[in-house]
Scaffold this active site. Sequence first.
Site, PDB file in Angstrom:
ATOM      1  N   GLU A  55       0.792  -1.218   0.000  1.00 63.90           N
ATOM      2  CA  GLU A  55       0.000   0.000   0.000  1.00 63.90           C
ATOM      3  C   GLU A  55       0.835   1.285   0.000  1.00 63.90           C
ATOM      4  OE1 GLU A  55      -4.068   0.072   1.679  1.00 63.90           O
ATOM      5  OE2 GLU A  55      -3.026   0.965   3.386  1.00 63.90           O
ATOM      6  N   LYS A  57       0.464   4.872   1.401  1.00 65.71           N
ATOM      7  CA  LYS A  57      -0.358   5.576   2.391  1.00 65.71           C
ATOM      8  C   LYS A  57       0.477   6.645   3.093  1.00 65.71           C
ATOM      9  CE  LYS A  57      -1.693   3.172   6.105  1.00 65.71           C
ATOM     10  NZ  LYS A  57      -2.534   2.298   6.958  1.00 65.71           N
ATOM     11  N   LYS A 118      -8.230   2.198  -2.667  1.00 63.50           N
ATOM     12  CA  LYS A 118      -8.565   2.087  -1.242  1.00 63.50           C
ATOM     13  C   LYS A 118      -9.244   3.383  -0.819  1.00 63.50           C
ATOM     14  CE  LYS A 118      -7.600  -0.173   2.814  1.00 63.50           C
ATOM     15  NZ  LYS A 118      -6.276  -0.035   3.434  1.00 63.50           N
ATOM     16  N   GLU A 167     -14.425  -6.050   2.743  1.00 61.56           N
ATOM     17  CA  GLU A 167     -13.713  -5.992   4.020  1.00 61.56           C
ATOM     18  C   GLU A 167     -14.664  -6.195   5.200  1.00 61.56           C
ATOM     19  OE1 GLU A 167     -10.635  -2.948   4.766  1.00 61.56           O
ATOM     20  OE2 GLU A 167     -11.875  -2.370   6.471  1.00 61.56           O
ATOM     21  N   ASN A 188     -10.042  -7.324   8.213  1.00 60.52           N
ATOM     22  CA  ASN A 188      -9.229  -6.233   8.744  1.00 60.52           C
ATOM     23  C   ASN A 188      -8.862  -6.544  10.189  1.00 60.52           C
ATOM     24  OD1 ASN A 188      -7.973  -3.828   9.343  1.00 60.52           O
ATOM     25  ND2 ASN A 188      -9.536  -2.549   8.383  1.00 60.52           N
ATOM     26  N   GLU A 218      -5.613  -8.032   6.400  1.00 57.70           N
ATOM     27  CA  GLU A 218      -5.287  -6.612   6.262  1.00 57.70           C
ATOM     28  C   GLU A 218      -4.871  -6.002   7.601  1.00 57.70           C
ATOM     29  OE1 GLU A 218      -9.296  -6.156   3.525  1.00 57.70           O
ATOM     30  OE2 GLU A 218      -8.654  -4.462   4.716  1.00 57.70           O
ATOM     31  N   SER A 219      -3.839  -5.190   7.561  1.00 55.23           N
ATOM     32  CA  SER A 219      -3.374  -4.375   8.712  1.00 55.23           C
ATOM     33  C   SER A 219      -2.589  -5.158   9.761  1.00 55.23           C
ATOM     34  CB  SER A 219      -4.533  -3.675   9.419  1.00 55.23           C
ATOM     35  OG  SER A 219      -5.233  -2.845   8.558  1.00 55.23           O
TER      36      SER A 219
END
Length: 262
Positions: A55, A57, A118, A167, A188, A218-219
Amino acid sequence: MTILDKIIANKKLEVAQLRSEVQLEKLIKSPGFNRTPLSLKKSLTAVGSTGIIAEFKRQSPSKGIINDKVSVIDVTNGYLDAKVAAQSILTDKNYFGGTILDLMQARSVNETTPILRKDFIVDGFQIVEAKAIGADVILLIAACLTKEELKNYGKLAEDLGLDVLYEVHSKEELDKIADLDNKIIGINNRNLKTFEVDLEHSIELASQIPDSCIKVSESGISDPRIITGLKEYGFQGFLIGENFMKTENPGLACQEFVSQIR
């Protein structure tokens, strides 16, 4: 009111303003709209795929500024050198410091790898816009959409040839998605209401997702060994942003990370 509530309220105002300024017809007639999108599904399931969705960001509501020094083109080239399965570009300006220009710039140097837009999708207009600016995949966040919206927006994206990353963060959110079969489901690890990260929670939720789905974590992924562990629970995709973006050279950080999971 949670951070997510504030983001969604702001996003609805932003999109209403955008709709008054940009005609849908203009997006449909734009050069990028006729491009055939790349498949995230194929990229994540290809033999030898890294599974990494890297990503771009600049900032986040929970961390503030992460990296506002690097260019999206340099980072994209670095991610491509790392053989990522896909890249993710934040296009929300108010909370994440991104714009649609970031995605368009990434697309200008990336013709081979799927790009995820995103953002917080609250209107079909954003999905048409995603196609027009060169995205291959959109994100639909179950926490901020109704069951009907998830179905309708998913169908619109499909009709436009875009893949959808759905998500979720809980069983209740998972239940909002109609017919899970063959969908790309992102869990997530960060609770969007509290911003706390819990990998164990994701592993528990993964067991309730059909095997026909592609599971994306994710994350909160900061160690290559976590990838190895998550693969044992059926995960094929791993969305990582902050871990790379917090370094001076995100592309190089990504290459070093990937070299440790092969």
